[in-house]
Design a protein around this motif. Structure first.
Motif, PDB file in Angstrom:
ATOM      1  N   UNK A   1       0.841  -1.211   0.000  1.00  0.00           N
ATOM      2  CA  UNK A   1       0.000   0.000   0.000  1.00  0.00           C
ATOM      3  C   UNK A   1       0.869   1.251   0.000  1.00  0.00           C
ATOM      4  N   UNK A   2       1.945   1.214   0.738  1.00  0.00           N
ATOM      5  CA  UNK A   2       2.826   2.392   0.812  1.00  0.00           C
ATOM      6  C   UNK A   2       3.492   2.626  -0.540  1.00  0.00           C
ATOM      7  N   UNK A   3       4.033   1.552  -1.112  1.00  0.00           N
ATOM      8  CA  UNK A   3       4.707   1.703  -2.414  1.00  0.00           C
ATOM      9  C   UNK A   3       3.710   2.147  -3.487  1.00  0.00           C
ATOM     10  N   UNK A   4       2.524   1.536  -3.459  1.00  0.00           N
ATOM     11  CA  UNK A   4       1.520   1.892  -4.470  1.00  0.00           C
ATOM     12  C   UNK A   4       1.067   3.337  -4.319  1.00  0.00           C
ATOM     13  N   UNK A   5       0.996   3.813  -3.080  1.00  0.00           N
ATOM     14  CA  UNK A   5       0.603   5.214  -2.878  1.00  0.00           C
ATOM     15  C   UNK A   5       1.663   6.126  -3.504  1.00  0.00           C
ATOM     16  N   UNK A   6       2.934   5.814  -3.272  1.00  0.00           N
ATOM     17  CA  UNK A   6       4.002   6.667  -3.828  1.00  0.00           C
ATOM     18  C   UNK A   6       3.920   6.658  -5.359  1.00  0.00           C
ATOM     19  N   UNK A   7       3.709   5.455  -5.896  1.00  0.00           N
ATOM     20  CA  UNK A   7       3.713   5.313  -7.356  1.00  0.00           C
ATOM     21  C   UNK A   7       2.441   5.906  -7.983  1.00  0.00           C
TER      22      UNK A   7
ATOM     23  N   UNK B   1      13.943  15.724  -0.274  1.00  0.00           N
ATOM     24  CA  UNK B   1      12.597  16.176  -0.651  1.00  0.00           C
ATOM     25  C   UNK B   1      11.526  15.121  -0.395  1.00  0.00           C
ATOM     26  N   UNK B   2      11.931  13.951   0.058  1.00  0.00           N
ATOM     27  CA  UNK B   2      10.926  12.931   0.379  1.00  0.00           C
ATOM     28  C   UNK B   2      11.317  11.562  -0.139  1.00  0.00           C
ATOM     29  N   UNK B   3      10.352  10.646  -0.070  1.00  0.00           N
ATOM     30  CA  UNK B   3      10.603   9.260  -0.458  1.00  0.00           C
ATOM     31  C   UNK B   3      10.322   9.058  -1.939  1.00  0.00           C
ATOM     32  N   UNK B   4      11.180   8.232  -2.572  1.00  0.00           N
ATOM     33  CA  UNK B   4      11.014   7.926  -4.001  1.00  0.00           C
ATOM     34  C   UNK B   4      10.942   6.409  -4.171  1.00  0.00           C
ATOM     35  N   UNK B   5       9.985   5.940  -4.993  1.00  0.00           N
ATOM     36  CA  UNK B   5       9.939   4.504  -5.323  1.00  0.00           C
ATOM     37  C   UNK B   5      10.955   4.254  -6.436  1.00  0.00           C
TER      38      UNK B   5
ATOM     39  N   UNK C   1       4.289  -2.462 -12.253  1.00  0.00           N
ATOM     40  CA  UNK C   1       3.860  -1.120 -12.695  1.00  0.00           C
ATOM     41  C   UNK C   1       4.869  -0.596 -13.710  1.00  0.00           C
ATOM     42  N   UNK C   2       4.361   0.240 -14.596  1.00  0.00           N
ATOM     43  CA  UNK C   2       5.270   0.775 -15.621  1.00  0.00           C
ATOM     44  C   UNK C   2       5.930   2.062 -15.134  1.00  0.00           C
TER      45      UNK C   2
END
Ligand code: ADP
Length: 338
Positions: free
Chosen positions: A264-270, A313-317, A327-328
């Motif tokens: 969920x966390x990764x998908x939110x970032x993406x 500046x924050x978290x990046x996937x 995901x593409x």
């Protein structure tokens, strides 16, 4: 983990106690720390003094509390367990310290959550074994000084960066970082835990569980126990690789050990923030997770496997996270990789 219910957390704690190594030989890995501790313990023994104050840091479940217990055992002393949030008032700390018997180990977990006023009372206690207590208020206030028995403070934290410099500098025995374990070490820990719990497990099944254990002994023990339940119901009690795979799938633990909350966390970032960067507060709000859970539970592992990057500046996937989730990668990110 955030996906654990309070009952599961209590089960984890009970399992911790049952499976906690009682001898150094059973404490797998972390060789560098063990070597250092043996020297410290031996030197203190020869001087006939308590060992100096120690600070352990690193993600949850890597063996910090276990080290404190092993040190107590080796030095033939008692360990008193408490935690930063449990010490609410100066009086709480005063009562803990004055009740120690000479040579005791005081273990403070989550020391980064200790209130600053209490921290200041701890300084003289650590340095000169004196406790300064203020009695009364205003002009009639008096300070009384109590002498404390010799003791060793062992503190643990998952968030070393939140510790003040004055507190950090008082751990005269040393500050040690616990690293994630290799899959081989986790597999070894599973072998021992299975023996302690009387569980039959095939070698391939051990590797299967180890791979999904987030390099963390506590997670490995939890997965082992749940695979045991599954093998008892679906098989003849022995955990085979096939049974382990089915059990882990049923638990929603993927082949890299990711659970739905990590995804969920990764998908939110993406999906919501175009791959990032996104600040942790925004991320917490959009995933309904607590900031502390994201920082303490999810991030260390996602950083370790290269799925996440932390930037000012924050978290990046990362591209690996995109690939794992099917995901593409946006065109712009693909271009920047060229
Ligand atoms: P922490 O205090 O870092 O959260 P714990 O010391 O409570 O972690 O460890 C959790 C459980 O994991 C322990 O009860 C123990 O069963 C297991 N464990 C941790 N480190 C090791 C190790 N090096 N070897 C074997 N088991 C370990």
């Amino acid at each position: 983990m955030s996906s654990l219910t309070p009952t599961q957390k209590t089960e984890d704690r009970t399992l911790d106690t049952t499976l906690r190594p009682q001898r150094w030989d059973d404490y797998i890995g972390q060789e560098h720390i063990k070597d250092n501790l043996h020297i410290l313990i031996e030197a203190a023994r020869r001087r006939n003094e308590p060992i100096e104050h120690l600070l352990f840091y690193g993600p949850a479940g890597l063996g910090k509390t276990t080290l404190a217990h092993l040190i107590a055992k080796e030095t033939n002393t008692n360990v008193r367990l408490t935690s930063g949030p449990a010490i609410e008032r100066v009086g709480d700390l005063a009562s803990i310290l004055t009740n120690l018997t000479p040579g005791d180990i005081l273990f403070i977990d989550e020391v980064h959550r200790l209130n600053k006023l209490i921290e200041e009372v701890l300084y003289p206690a650590m340095e000169s074994r004196s406790l300064d207590i203020v009695i009364g208020k205003g002009p009639s206030a008096r300070i009384i000084q109590l002498e404390l028995p010799p003791f060793t403070l062992i503190a643990a934290t998952t968030r070393i960066a939140l510790l003040s410099a004055p507190l950090r500098s008082r751990f005269s025995g040393g500050t040690f970082r616990l690293d994630f374990y290799s899959n081989d070490h986790i597999s070894e820990i599973i072998r021992r835990s299975a023996a302690v719990l009387g569980i039959g497990i095939e070698d391939d099944a051990r590797s299967e569980i180890a791979r999904r254990s987030r390099f963390t002994p506590r997670v490995a023990n939890r997965l082992l126990k749940r695979c045991r339940d599954y093998a008892q119901v679906k098989g003849d009690g022995v955990i085979t690789a096939a049974l382990a795979q089915d059990a882990l799938q049923l638990m929603d633990v993927d082949p890299l050990g990711l659970e739905p909350s990590d995804k969920r966390i990764l998908e939110a970032i993406i999906d919501k923030f175009n791959g990032g960067p996104v600040g942790v507060q925004t991320l917490a709000a959009s995933t309904a997770e607590e900031i502390e859970t994201i920082e303490d539970v999810h991030e260390p592992y996602l950083l370790q496997i290269g799925f996440l990057e932390r930037t000012p500046r924050g978290r990046i996937a990362t591209p690996r996270a995109y690939e794992h989730l099917g995901k593409e990668l946006p065109q712009q990110r693909q271009d920047s990789l060229l």
